[in-house]
Design an enzyme around this catalytic site. Structure first.
Site, PDB file in Angstrom:
ATOM      1  CD  GLU A 102      -3.204   0.329   0.270  1.00 23.39           C
ATOM      2  OE1 GLU A 102      -2.753   1.344  -0.308  1.00 23.39           O
ATOM      3  OE2 GLU A 102      -4.397   0.025   0.237  1.00 23.39           O
ATOM      4  CG  ASP A 103      -0.957   4.568  -1.814  1.00 18.91           C
ATOM      5  OD1 ASP A 103      -1.653   3.842  -1.059  1.00 18.91           O
ATOM      6  OD2 ASP A 103      -1.469   5.334  -2.638  1.00 18.91           O
ATOM      7  CG  ASP A 115      -6.320   8.795   5.455  1.00 21.06           C
ATOM      8  OD1 ASP A 115      -5.740   9.565   6.221  1.00 21.06           O
ATOM      9  OD2 ASP A 115      -7.397   9.091   4.890  1.00 21.06           O
ATOM     10  CG  PHE A 155      -4.228  14.988   0.715  1.00 20.50           C
ATOM     11  CD1 PHE A 155      -5.120  13.989   1.102  1.00 20.50           C
ATOM     12  CD2 PHE A 155      -3.839  15.062  -0.615  1.00 20.50           C
ATOM     13  CE1 PHE A 155      -5.612  13.076   0.174  1.00 20.50           C
ATOM     14  CE2 PHE A 155      -4.321  14.162  -1.549  1.00 20.50           C
ATOM     15  CZ  PHE A 155      -5.214  13.172  -1.156  1.00 20.50           C
ATOM     16  NE  ARG A 165      -3.059   7.922  -9.547  1.00 14.92           N
ATOM     17  CZ  ARG A 165      -3.618   7.441  -8.434  1.00 14.92           C
ATOM     18  NH1 ARG A 165      -2.853   7.034  -7.442  1.00 14.92           N
ATOM     19  NH2 ARG A 165      -4.928   7.382  -8.313  1.00 14.92           N
TER      20      ARG A 165
END
Ligand code: IMP
Ligand code: MG
Length: 175
Positions: free
Chosen positions: A96-97, A100, A150, A163
């Site tokens: 996973e990046d 959250d 963010f 991205r």
């Protein structure tokens, strides 16, 4: 929201953390026959760097999970792309990046356990925002823990933009 000039993690910091993670995960996964499950799209750059830095031989599968609109998690997770089959003899390394609220990683884990019968599921996330959790969810390995900001770049997006940035930036209110 606009791109901030502040770089949170530059490409050198990213590369060096990936090298460390690769060594740790190699030794922790020794003796298993793992599938690297790449959570598209945000995790692609990280997954490619990590898998190449590791010595463990992987097979690779893809899953696409979507929960975000802009900077808000909708809490509902949809799976536009899912792997199929029986993974009962497999250890899955979910890549996973960022974790959250925890909904995405939890929903993917449930799918792997309930629908594919995965024997074991381990999670590696490049970033973690523990203060944002809505459901209990802990990665086995984390690149960096960050506060509630963010971020974009290194695969991560704001409405599909940024991205492609090689460094990880924060976003800031426009105006
Ligand atoms: P969760 O389901 O709330 O844990 O969110 C997980 C997904 O939301 C991640 O895989 C990202 O795709 C996206 N996400 C969460 N925080 C950020 C961020 O700061 N920047 C970009 N994407 C994010
Ligand atoms: Mg993601």
């Amino acid at each position: 929201m606009k791109l901030s000039k502040t770089i949170l993690f530059d490409r050198e910091a990213i590369a060096s953390r990936i090298e460390d993670l690769a060594k740790t995960i190699d030794s922790d996964l020794a003796g298993t026959s793992p599938i690297a499950l790449i959570a598209l799209k945000g995790a692609m750059p990280m997954a490619m760097d990590l898998i190449r830095a590791m010595n463990t031989p992987f097979t690779v599968e893809l899953i696409r999970a979507k929960s975000y609109e802009g900077t808000h998690s909708t809490g509902k997770v949809a799976f536009p792309i899912v792997p199929e089959g029986d993974w009962s003899d497999k250890t899955v390394l979910l890549i996973e990046d960022i974790i959250d609220t925890g909904h995405t990683a939890t929903a993917i884990s449930e799918y792997l356990r309930n629908d594919l019968n995965a024997q074991d599921i381990r999670i590696v996330s490049f970033l973690d925002k523990p203060s944002r959790r809505e459901v209990e969810c802990e990665a086995n390995w984390v690149g960096f823990s960050i506060k509630d900001v963010f971020v974009v770049g290194y695969g991560m997006d704001y409405n599909e933009a940024y991205r492609d940035l090689p460094d990880i930036h924060t976003m800031e209110p426009s105006g």
